[in-house]
Enzyme design. Structure first.
Site, PDB file in Angstrom:
ATOM      1  CB  CYS A 252      -9.608  41.535  42.371  1.00  0.00           C
ATOM      2  SG  CYS A 252     -10.467  40.074  43.008  1.00  0.00           S
TER       3      CYS A 252
ATOM      4  NE  ARG B   8      -3.931  42.968  40.430  1.00  0.00           N
ATOM      5  CZ  ARG B   8      -2.929  42.702  41.256  1.00  0.00           C
ATOM      6  NH1 ARG B   8      -1.689  42.712  40.819  1.00  0.00           N
ATOM      7  NH2 ARG B   8      -3.154  42.413  42.523  1.00  0.00           N
TER       8      ARG B   8
ATOM      9  CD1 TRP C 119      -8.596  34.422  39.056  1.00  0.00           C
ATOM     10  CD2 TRP C 119      -8.420  34.276  41.269  1.00  0.00           C
ATOM     11  NE1 TRP C 119      -8.159  33.155  39.349  1.00  0.00           N
ATOM     12  CE2 TRP C 119      -8.040  33.038  40.697  1.00  0.00           C
ATOM     13  CE3 TRP C 119      -8.387  34.409  42.662  1.00  0.00           C
ATOM     14  CZ2 TRP C 119      -7.635  31.947  41.467  1.00  0.00           C
ATOM     15  CZ3 TRP C 119      -7.989  33.328  43.429  1.00  0.00           C
ATOM     16  CH2 TRP C 119      -7.619  32.116  42.825  1.00  0.00           C
TER      17      TRP C 119
ATOM     18  CG  ASN D  28      -6.340  42.396  45.233  1.00  0.00           C
ATOM     19  OD1 ASN D  28      -6.642  41.215  45.093  1.00  0.00           O
ATOM     20  ND2 ASN D  28      -5.090  42.820  45.173  1.00  0.00           N
ATOM     21  N   GLY D  29      -8.216  40.930  47.689  1.00  0.00           N
ATOM     22  CA  GLY D  29      -7.738  40.238  48.884  1.00  0.00           C
ATOM     23  C   GLY D  29      -8.803  39.363  49.506  1.00  0.00           C
TER      24      GLY D  29
ATOM     25  CD  GLU E 143       8.161  27.993  33.448  1.00  0.00           C
ATOM     26  OE1 GLU E 143       7.605  28.960  32.914  1.00  0.00           O
ATOM     27  OE2 GLU E 143       7.904  27.610  34.613  1.00  0.00           O
TER      28      GLU E 143
ATOM     29  CE  LYS F  31       5.206  29.992  31.350  1.00  0.00           C
ATOM     30  NZ  LYS F  31       4.982  29.493  32.694  1.00  0.00           N
TER      31      LYS F  31
ATOM     32  CD  GLU G 217       1.166  28.765  33.800  1.00  0.00           C
ATOM     33  OE1 GLU G 217       1.147  29.392  34.874  1.00  0.00           O
ATOM     34  OE2 GLU G 217       2.008  28.988  32.906  1.00  0.00           O
TER      35      GLU G 217
ATOM     36  CG  HIS H 273      12.738   5.190  39.793  1.00  0.00           C
ATOM     37  ND1 HIS H 273      13.119   4.049  40.459  1.00  0.00           N
ATOM     38  CD2 HIS H 273      13.878   5.737  39.301  1.00  0.00           C
ATOM     39  CE1 HIS H 273      14.424   3.913  40.396  1.00  0.00           C
ATOM     40  NE2 HIS H 273      14.918   4.914  39.691  1.00  0.00           N
TER      41      HIS H 273
ATOM     42  CE  LYS I  46       2.495  38.116  34.767  1.00  0.00           C
ATOM     43  NZ  LYS I  46       3.139  37.083  33.969  1.00  0.00           N
TER      44      LYS I  46
END
Length: 609
Positions: free
Chosen positions: A2, A27, A74, A98-99, A482, A486, A489, A505, A604
């Site tokens: 957060c 965040r 969040w 936050n946490g 990557e 992207k 996301e 495979h 983030k």
């Protein structure tokens, strides 16, 4: 994950808090709220949803006061809702947090037994009740916070207001970031730098186990036991403009286009391409110790882990040192073996990623020396490492990382060259050649960015696809990972990255005429093998998109769509290859109408496990 902000001073703080929350929305954006202390009473406005809803609420029902706190959430404990939104107020106290409070259920049971009534599903509310218990019992806010943290287990950064102490904000930090901005007669507090930059460049970064007391008499830091802590502030070079969109539609697009500048800044003052020499600001090991290294351990998460996978190719290829790349979330839970002579390289954009920090501590606890690669000066990972290579990317606001990734790759390339030189595995001429390759990247990335419309056209063609397969070999394999990440996301299209040789495979079973297959097949050592894999996908009806090298006319017979890259050195190429993949994900997301900068369920800086 957060975002928290706080202010105390002489100005009306409502707009200061709201502006800070706007700059921290990356965040978390499930809900938001502010609390302002005025006339001895705390007034709160909070709402489920993004900050725009809170702005509407405050516009209809304004707040007045010169001391307050704010929060953008969040969700971890409790669904997004008005009741679960912060700040949480009980009695005389309001808290933003936050946490994660790991023992909140135990504390809640004790408080309920005392007659305390809870109004939310969050773990944060126990902090408000605990602080209020002590404040109501006659203790000051500082001492109440000190007693509260003694009861908490977990990770947290929180700020408190008390109606009994107008003008004072007290905060505490353990395993979550908090920074204090020092102004003239005013103090700003936040979980990251962007909210401070419009007001001050002088900052104090709280360390674990510290409490900040900000009020009319200035700022004090103590440890959890009350011992005074003193250290000079850090001057921050980032400008407020660097954290704004600058005319781009989204932060992500701005940050993609900032990559040439960010790479130049990461190289600046560090390289002499003519001689092959590299200079780092802080490396904890002398040349003899570097020669005696036995292996390198890279610890990272998400996009930074992909950078670490490329780093393995770079360091093993140039320095001839064995490299292990571990996910921070897995590393410390397997009782890892750390040999003497191990160099640990934690990689994190924010320098606050909880799992990477835990991996760093595990490796250092077992005897490793650590050199971090991160973007944020004086972040926790930077402070706890023995040395740090800053990436100088500037603020990265878009949740999906772009310029942080390419600057991490640049830093890893420089580290690999430096290790190769010191260990006698690279001649000055060879090092010079590699430095010329990386020094040419900003210009070549600019060339790619000028052809963004080609990528946008490909995105229009495939925007309705449900699945994507990305293939690459060697150092291009992590770029396939990557690129797929992207796309997942920000467009919410299912995508997988695979080593091209592994396609047969398993993943080849998925390929049909509806499956786009993006193949990284620039000219190089593995080109022939990769083209073979491309043809396997093409033969089975896959819609092949090739990312190749300019002048490769043979690709037109094998791929439905092609994007050509300027010729590039083998080990520098991953930094160039990822740029069109970033643009493809961006344009696919825009066409699908998703929230590019703030994709659902993500944040983030992942500061919880």
């Amino acid at each position: 994950m957060c975002g928290i902000v706080g202010y105390t001073g002489t100005k009306q703080c409502g707009e200061i808090l709201l502006d800070g929350l706007r700059k921290l929305e990356y965040r978390g954006y499930d809900s938001a709220g502010i609390a302002v202390l005025d006339g001895g009473e705390i007034a709160i406005r909070k709402s489920e949803g993004k900050i725009a809803r809170l702005l509407d609420l405050v516009a209809r029902d304004p707040l007045a006061g010169t001391c307050g706190v704010g929060h953008t959430r969040w969700a971890t404990h409790g669904r997004p809702s008005d009741d679960n939104a912060h700040p949480h107020k009980t009695g005389h106290v309001a808290v933003v947090h936050n946490g994660i409070v790991e023992n909140h259920r135990t504390i809640k049971e004790l408080l309920v037994a005392k007659g305390r009534r809870f109004l939310s599903e969050t773990d944060t509310e126990v902090i408000a009740h605990l602080v209020d218990e002590y404040v109501s019992g006659g203790l000051g806010l500082e001492e109440s916070v000190r007693k509260t943290v003694a009861a908490l287990h977990g990770s947290y950064a929180f700020l408190c207001l008390s109606e009994k102490e107008p003008g004072t904000v007290v905060g505490a930090r353990l395993n979550c970031p908090m920074v204090v901005g020092l102004g003239e007669g005013e103090t700003f507090l936040a979980s990251d730098l962007p909210p401070l930059l419009s007001h001050t460049r002088n900052a104090l970064f709280l360390e674990d186990g510290e409490i900040v007391i900000a009020g009319p008499n200035g700022v004090r830091l103590t440890d959890f036991s009350g011992n005074l802590k003193k250290r000079p502030p850090v001057h921050i070079d980032w400008s407020p403009v660097m954290a704004e969109k600058g005319g781009y539609r989204h932060f992500m697009l701005k940050e993609i286009h900032e990559q040439p500048r960010a790479i130049l800044d990461t190289l600046a003052g560090r390289v002499l391409p003519e001689t092959g020499d590299i200079f780092f600001e802080t490396l904890p090991l002398g040349e003899e110790e570097l020669r005696n290294l036995t292996r390198v351990l890279i610890v990272a998460c998400g996009t930074s882990w992909h950078a670490g996978l490329v780093g393995k190719f770079l360091i093993e290829g140039l320095a001839r040192l064995p490299v292990e790349v571990d996910l921070g979330s897995e590393y410390r839970y397997r009782n890892p073996v750390v040999e003497r002579g191990t160099l640990c390289v934690p990689i994190s954009q924010s320098g606050e990623t909880a799992d990477t920090l835990a991996g760093l501590r595990e490796a250092k606890g077992k005897g490793a020396v650590a050199v971090a690669i991160c973007n944020v000066v004086s972040s926790t990972i930077a402070r706890e490492s023995d040395g740090v290579i800053y990436t100088h990317a500037g603020p990265e606001i878009g949740v999906a990382s772009t310029k942080a990734f390419t600057t991490q790759l640049t830093a890893l390339y420089l580290l690999a060259i430096h290790l190769g030189r010191v260990r006698g595995k690279l001649s000055p001429q060879e090092a010079s050649s590699h430095l010329m390759d990386v020094s040419e990247l900003p210009r070549k990335i600019e060339e790619v960015l000028k052809r963004e419309d080609e990528i946008a056209a490909i995105a229009r063609k495939y925007k309705d696809s449900r699945d994507f397969l990305y293939l690459g070999r060697g150092p291009s394999y992590p770029i396939a990972l990557e690129g797929a990440l992207k796309l997942k996301e920000i467009s919410y299209i299912h995508a997988e990255g695979y080593p091209a040789g592994e396609m047969k495979h398993g993943p080849i079973a998925l390929i049909d005429e509806r499956m786009p297959v993006l193949v990284l097949c620039a000219k190089g050592d593995t080109y022939v093998k990769t083209i073979s894999n491309l043809e396997e996908a093409h033969t089975r009806g896959g819609r092949v998109i090739a990312v190749g090298t300019e002048g490769d006319s043979g690709l037109s017979q094998k791929a439905e769509d092609i994007f050509f890259l300027p010729p590039c050195g083998h080990l520098a190429r991953p930094i160039l290859e990822v740029v069109p993949l970033q643009l493809l994900a961006y344009h696919m997301a825009v066409l699908k109408g998703t929230d590019v900068d703030q994709p659902r369920n993500l944040a983030k800086s992942v500061t919880v496990e």
